[in-house]
Design an enzyme around this catalytic site. Structure first.
Site, PDB file in Angstrom:
ATOM      1  N   CYS A  15      70.953  51.800   5.705  1.00 55.71           N
ATOM      2  CA  CYS A  15      71.602  51.194   6.866  1.00 55.71           C
ATOM      3  C   CYS A  15      71.861  52.240   7.957  1.00 55.71           C
ATOM      4  CB  CYS A  15      72.870  50.466   6.445  1.00 55.71           C
ATOM      5  SG  CYS A  15      73.455  49.253   7.650  1.00 55.71           S
ATOM      6  N   HIS A  62      71.439  46.933   1.601  1.00 59.22           N
ATOM      7  CA  HIS A  62      72.509  47.361   0.715  1.00 59.22           C
ATOM      8  C   HIS A  62      72.319  46.721  -0.656  1.00 59.22           C
ATOM      9  CE1 HIS A  62      75.000  49.296   3.756  1.00 59.22           C
ATOM     10  NE2 HIS A  62      74.821  48.257   4.547  1.00 59.22           N
TER      11      HIS A  62
END
Length: 507
Positions: free
Chosen positions: A328, A436
């Site tokens: 991310c 994630h």
């Protein structure tokens, strides 16, 4: 109406989240439909539900313990700190906006209808709701307009269990001091005290318990031992950040000032011979086998921090001797540039680490989705991952555009919409993705550790003895077994049965 029990603490990290999870598992085992609830959570570890809505991971963990799917109704307000005096405010899974602490304090009572609506929706499908408070109910400067501790207990007519942390010392002062600072009607809601994280011979503690009950006029319903449970903890006070010793396979996570979703790496901690160290200085870096750049709530600010303290240069020097993996915000840092034209973070543009051929623009809309897919044809040490399945979720404000002809890390399908896309990049032994939770899936973590071991001439074939989801189930059962042994569950059931009738409740 559903029965309710509320768990509050004398301080942050007293153990509320795990006590709630354990109670959820106990009630589930006893045949009840149970759900967790926390009206307001402040955390940088968050999760995306099937509907594409954002909630705190602590309530996800508790939902797993309860055996139900996570829902934003379990956490209607999520505060994600952006700096020391402000947070992004998320209501019912959607971003409301950024607010300073003072502005939010003045605004938060307007969110009571959202809290009650979420709770009522949970009541429709639950026999028991286990509610978690936040911080301490005795923060006298914050008691006005409280929506998460005694103010919420009053709204829900909830009996309260007050948890104190003996491991950090002063547990009798914690519990008595908290009771003394409560108003009479608030103190009347506290039906039981719990001493948590006890080590040693309980008989030595017994005289203190007698005095505590005499002075506080509230019974102690349990002395819970310190538990070696491998479950997610509060992100602000986690002990994971304190680990310093390197093992055979050493994974370093850069401890960014606004690190988010470090739960992504918990699975590696379960593999024998593996260390996961969180470092915030060059001197702590040492000689890791893999460096992970984690998610961040302020990617530009955290990249500047790395640049100023020398970690950026130190990580780049390691690219020939170890794996570098960005998740991310960490993935965004690995690119050539990050631009913030809408001042989502700090505005302007910043040069990236220039380790992956892509550029990122921070957009106004947050991408929130669960995904599934598979790895592409990868280069470098992790080429064995090519074609393996993955699942996870995305939470990010940026769009990253890679150079034509570059190698995507994976191909993803949006679970809700069905849209397909390429995600991430791989270049030699540098990898990055927006996903994630991808390490939690299947044998992925074990394969990564095995390849890191082979690179060093080591054999680590055992890996995880079970998949991560199955392992967590064993931990929830272990937690429930411990609480059954050390809590007076008959007394806790009695507390829940003494509530007012529905007509008498405060709405």
């Amino acid at each position: 109406m559903a029965k309710v029990i509320m768990v509050q603490g004398t301080m942050s990290n007293a153990g509320k989240s795990l006590i709630v999870a354990g109670l959820c598992r106990i009630f589930k085992q006893d045949g009840y439909r149970v759900a967790p609830f926390k009206s307001q959570n402040m955390a940088l570890n968050s999760y995306i539900t099937e509907e594409g809505l954002e909630m705190g991971r602590a309530q996800v963990m508790q939902a797993e313990a309860a055996g139900i799917k996570p829902s934003v109704r379990m956490n209607p307000i999520l505060l994600k700190p952006t700096n020391d005096i402000g947070s992004q405010v998320i209501v019912n899974g959607e971003v409301l906006g950024n607010m300073s602490a003072r502005d939010y304090f003045a605004y938060k009572k307007k969110l009571i209808p959202d809290i009650i609506k979420a709770y009522r929706a949970l009541e429709m499908q639950s026999d028991i709701i286990v509610v978690e408070g936040a911080g301490s109910p005795a923060e006298i400067n914050l008691k006005e307009n409280d929506i998460v501790n005694m103010g919420l207990a009053d709204l829900l007519d909830a009996p309260v269990l007050l948890v104190g942390d003996i491991d950090r010392g002063g547990v009798f002062a914690q519990l008595i001091g908290t009771l003394m600072l409560l108003e009479d009607q608030e103190k009347a809601r506290v039906k039981g005290l719990i001493i948590n994280k006890f080590r040693g011979d309980k008989t030595i503690l017994d005289p203190g318990i007698t005095m505590l009950e005499d002075k506080g006029r509230v019974p102690v319903v349990g002395v819970v031992p310190y538990m070696n449970i491998s479950l997610e903890d509060e992100d602000s006070l986690t002990s994971r950040f304190d680990k310093r010793e390197a093992a055979q396979i050493d994974i370093v996570v850069i401890r960014l000032p606004r690190i988010s979703n470090f739960t992504d790496f918990a699975v590696f901690e379960l593999i024998e011979g593996v260390s996961v160290r969180y470092v915030d200085s060059v001197s702590q870096l040492q000689h890791p086998d893999m460096i992970i750049l984690p998610g961040s709530k302020n990617t530009i600010g955290d990249l500047k921090w790395m640049r100023q303290n020398g970690l950026e240069a130190a990580v780049k020097k390691k690219k020939e001797e170890c794996i570098i993996f960005g998740i991310c915000g960490g993935y965004q840092m690995l690119g050539r540039s990050i631009s913030d034209p809408y001042r989502i973070e700090e505005g302007g543009s910043i040069l990236g680490m220039e380790l992956l051929p892509m550029d990122t623009v921070l957009e106004k809309e947050k991408i929130r989705t669960q995904v599934q897919g598979g790895f592409g044809e990868l280069s470098g040490l992790f080429s064995e991952l090519s074609g393996m399945e993955l699942t996870g979720y995305e939470i990010h404000m940026g769009i990253s555009t890679a150079d034509q002809g570059s190698r995507p890390l994976c191909t993803l399908t949006d679970v809700r919409e069905g849209n397909k896309k390429a995600d991430g990049l791989s270049a030699d032994n540098i990898y990055g993705t927006y996903v994630h939770g991808l390490f939690d899936h299947g044998a992925l973590a074990s394969v990564i550790i095995r390849k890191l071991a082979e690179r060093k001439g080591l054999s680590m074939e055992s890996g995880l003895t079970m998949d991560y989801a199955t392992f967590k189930e064993t931990q929830y059962d272990k937690l429930a077994d411990t609480l059954r042994q050390y809590l007076n569950m008959d007394e806790i059931y009695r507390m829940m049965n003494e509530r007012k009738s529905d007509d008498e409740r405060v709405n």
